[in-house]
Scaffold this active site. Structure first.
Site, PDB file in Angstrom:
ATOM      1  N   SER A 108      42.856  31.462  41.095  1.00 42.56           N
ATOM      2  CA  SER A 108      42.782  32.830  41.603  1.00 42.56           C
ATOM      3  C   SER A 108      43.126  32.893  43.082  1.00 42.56           C
ATOM      4  O   SER A 108      42.859  31.945  43.839  1.00 42.56           O
ATOM      5  CB  SER A 108      41.348  33.327  41.412  1.00 42.56           C
ATOM      6  OG  SER A 108      41.144  34.533  42.116  1.00 42.56           O
TER       7      SER A 108
ATOM      8  N   TYR B 251      32.478  32.737  42.882  1.00 36.98           N
ATOM      9  CA  TYR B 251      33.582  32.784  41.918  1.00 36.98           C
ATOM     10  C   TYR B 251      34.803  32.025  42.472  1.00 36.98           C
ATOM     11  O   TYR B 251      35.349  31.127  41.823  1.00 36.98           O
ATOM     12  CB  TYR B 251      33.970  34.237  41.600  1.00 36.98           C
ATOM     13  CG  TYR B 251      35.286  34.324  40.881  1.00 36.98           C
ATOM     14  CD1 TYR B 251      35.395  33.876  39.565  1.00 36.98           C
ATOM     15  CD2 TYR B 251      36.429  34.786  41.525  1.00 36.98           C
ATOM     16  CE1 TYR B 251      36.618  33.901  38.911  1.00 36.98           C
ATOM     17  CE2 TYR B 251      37.649  34.818  40.878  1.00 36.98           C
ATOM     18  CZ  TYR B 251      37.742  34.374  39.577  1.00 36.98           C
ATOM     19  OH  TYR B 251      38.957  34.390  38.937  1.00 36.98           O
TER      20      TYR B 251
ATOM     21  N   LYS C  99      36.721  28.254  41.404  1.00 36.67           N
ATOM     22  CA  LYS C  99      38.154  28.074  41.131  1.00 36.67           C
ATOM     23  C   LYS C  99      38.746  26.983  42.028  1.00 36.67           C
ATOM     24  O   LYS C  99      39.565  26.183  41.589  1.00 36.67           O
ATOM     25  CB  LYS C  99      38.900  29.399  41.322  1.00 36.67           C
ATOM     26  CG  LYS C  99      38.581  30.419  40.243  1.00 36.67           C
ATOM     27  CD  LYS C  99      39.049  29.927  38.878  1.00 36.67           C
ATOM     28  CE  LYS C  99      38.703  30.854  37.742  1.00 36.67           C
ATOM     29  NZ  LYS C  99      39.125  30.329  36.429  1.00 36.67           N
TER      30      LYS C  99
HETATM   31  C1  WQD Z   1      41.555  46.092  44.317  1.00 41.42           C
HETATM   32  C2  WQD Z   1      41.529  47.083  45.477  1.00 41.42           C
HETATM   33  C3  WQD Z   1      39.334  47.394  46.367  1.00 41.42           C
HETATM   34  C4  WQD Z   1      37.753  49.398  42.759  1.00 41.42           C
HETATM   35  C5  WQD Z   1      39.588  40.749  42.550  1.00 41.42           C
HETATM   36  C6  WQD Z   1      39.069  39.383  42.788  1.00 41.42           C
HETATM   37  C7  WQD Z   1      40.190  38.421  42.837  1.00 41.42           C
HETATM   38  C8  WQD Z   1      41.064  38.541  41.617  1.00 41.42           C
HETATM   39  C9  WQD Z   1      41.497  39.916  41.401  1.00 41.42           C
HETATM   40  C10 WQD Z   1      40.463  37.184  39.692  1.00 41.42           C
HETATM   41  C11 WQD Z   1      40.630  46.637  46.628  1.00 41.42           C
HETATM   42  C12 WQD Z   1      39.847  48.678  45.766  1.00 41.42           C
HETATM   43  C13 WQD Z   1      38.551  48.742  43.681  1.00 41.42           C
HETATM   44  C14 WQD Z   1      37.364  50.747  43.026  1.00 41.42           C
HETATM   45  C15 WQD Z   1      38.572  50.655  45.096  1.00 41.42           C
HETATM   46  N1  WQD Z   1      40.363  38.204  40.408  1.00 41.42           N
HETATM   47  N2  WQD Z   1      38.950  49.355  44.822  1.00 41.42           N
HETATM   48  N3  WQD Z   1      37.789  51.316  44.175  1.00 41.42           N
HETATM   49  O1  WQD Z   1      38.915  42.680  44.864  1.00 41.42           O
HETATM   50  O2  WQD Z   1      41.441  42.732  45.161  1.00 41.42           O
HETATM   51  O3  WQD Z   1      40.417  41.140  43.615  1.00 41.42           O
HETATM   52  O4  WQD Z   1      40.358  40.764  41.361  1.00 41.42           O
HETATM   53  O5  WQD Z   1      40.837  36.117  39.963  1.00 41.42           O
HETATM   54  O6  WQD Z   1      39.673  37.174  42.948  1.00 41.42           O
HETATM   55  O7  WQD Z   1      38.361  39.362  44.013  1.00 41.42           O
HETATM   56  O8  WQD Z   1      40.425  43.496  42.976  1.00 41.42           O
HETATM   57  O9  WQD Z   1      40.581  45.429  41.479  1.00 41.42           O
HETATM   58  O10 WQD Z   1      38.356  44.900  42.570  1.00 41.42           O
HETATM   59  O11 WQD Z   1      40.214  45.804  43.961  1.00 41.42           O
HETATM   60  O12 WQD Z   1      38.905  51.229  46.132  1.00 41.42           O
HETATM   61  O13 WQD Z   1      36.650  51.402  42.240  1.00 41.42           O
HETATM   62  O14 WQD Z   1      40.983  48.304  45.004  1.00 41.42           O
HETATM   63  O15 WQD Z   1      38.583  47.652  47.525  1.00 41.42           O
HETATM   64  O16 WQD Z   1      41.250  47.109  47.817  1.00 41.42           O
HETATM   65  P1  WQD Z   1      40.249  42.558  44.290  1.00 41.42           P
HETATM   66  P2  WQD Z   1      39.836  44.922  42.659  1.00 41.42           P
END
Ligand code: WQD
Length: 332
Positions: free
Chosen positions: A119, A143, A147
């Site tokens: 990841s 998490y 990884k």
């Molecule tokens: C994306 C963007 C949020 C939800 C995570 C893991 C990473 C990888 C992918 C697996 C960010 C914003 C989100 C919401 C929002 N996973 N957001 N409102 O955090 O980039 O990555 O998933 O390996 O390790 O950390 O993904 O989809 O949670 O967020 O504004 O209701 O959307 O702040 O900018 P993230 P995400």
């Protein structure tokens, strides 16, 4: 030749399994079916197994021998960042302990090729937006730590036996290659927004004061079908003699803000969405984008599907699930 896919009944695993089956590769799925589903494995045999079980390695050796397995794609893992902060020991047991059992079986069964589901979380919150594989790894939650430890374990094992391995560092995975294989859990931006929309709730945006053009977080969204194709490219790459262990970013190099993603969801669904802005989420970097140069050059892989395609396919999968659940409700 058979490829064993752990976690093959899960969201990403089901896509990998379908591509393998479609190209005529023999597959056996190992899954505890805790979050995955039996009807997602495209007809491949499924061996129900909890990889943290004390007898898991013995069972895997037996499965490998019965199915003539010579390669493993290991996706089975827990993947919720927030949950990992609340239950660190359990995450280590699941992700690190599970992998230790798989690698025990790899050594005993003489498996030669291994693709590991890693990841972008291994980078943590780096001091630059675009990261290549040489950027320091510094995870900021259990998490991501599990990884990174997984990568170290693999690297060490490739040093002592004939194993060749590739670790794929996924960026933000979304979409669906087939409507019935959509992500069943609303844990990431696209699925969370769709889920909230269904309940008549507004999308929530974490932070509007980042140092980005529209103030919202920027990520690299990769279509799950492109990601699945990267696993097949990695498997093929491992057929040739090469270094024992290598890591690759799996991202497109393109970027999109939270508001751009929400805009695409409006386009795909034909519905207007009024975002609600709240405080930044702890640990969220302003921008995290893959430099995919290495995977482009060495595996010949690139993300071919753009954000509109990612979101449109997620929307179709979402509608499919709603219709199916309604039909099931009507029958009950
Ligand atoms: C994306 C963007 C949020 C939800 C995570 C893991 C990473 C990888 C992918 C697996 C960010 C914003 C989100 C919401 C929002 N996973 N957001 N409102 O955090 O980039 O990555 O998933 O390996 O390790 O950390 O993904 O989809 O949670 O967020 O504004 O209701 O959307 O702040 O900018 P993230 P995400």
């Amino acid at each position: 030749m058979t490829v064993l896919v752990t976690g093959g009944a899960g969201y990403i695993g089901a896509h990998v399994v379908r591509l393998l089956v479609e190209r005529g590769t023999r597959v056996v799925v190992v899954d505890d079916v805790s979050t995955g589903a039996r009807d997602r494995v495209s007809g491949a045999p499924l061996e129900a197994l909890d990889l943290t079980d004390v007898r898991a390695a013995d069972r895997l050796v037996d499965i490998a021998e019965r199915h003539d397995v010579d390669a493993i794609i290991h996706l089975a893992a827990k993947k919720q960042v927030g949950e990992s902060m609340l239950r660190p020991t359990w995450y280590y047991r699941q992700n690190v302990g599970g992998l230790a059992n798989v690698l025990d079986a790899v050594e005993r069964a003489g498996i030669e090729r291994f693709v590991f589901s890693s990841s972008a979380a291994v980078y943590g919150a780096p001091d630059r937006a675009v990261v290549d594989e040489t950027v320091d790894t510094a995870p900021i939650n259990p998490y991501g730590e599990t990884k990174l430890i997984g990568e170290w374990m693999l690297r060490d094992v490739t040093r002592v036996c004939g194993l060749r391995a590739v670790s794929l560092r996924y960026f933000n995975v979304a979409g669906a290659g087939w409507p019935e294989l959509g992500d069943p859990k609303a844990l990431n931006l696209v699925t969370i927004v769709l889920d909230r929309m269904e309940r008549g709730e507004r999308p929530i945006v974490f932070g509007r004061d980042f140092d980005t053009p529209d103030g919202t977080g920027i990520r690299d969204y990769v279509h799950v079908l492109d990601l699945a194709e990267a696993h097949l490219a990695a498997l093929d790459h491992l057929r040739h003699d090469g270094p024992g262990f290598d890591v690759f970013n799996v991202g497109t190099g393109a970027s999109a803000s939270v508001l751009e993603v929400i805009g695409q969801i409006e386009l795909a669904s034909g519905r207007r969405l009024q975002a609600e802005f709240v405080e930044r989420r702890e640990g969220d970097p302003a921008a995290l984008i893959a430099d995919p140069t290495r995977i482009n050059a060495e595996l010949g892989w690139r993300g071919r599907r753009n954000l509109p395609e990612v979101v449109a396919s997620a929307w179709q999968a979402h509608r499919y699930r709603i219709d199916r659940d309604r039909a099931a409700g009507a029958r009950a």
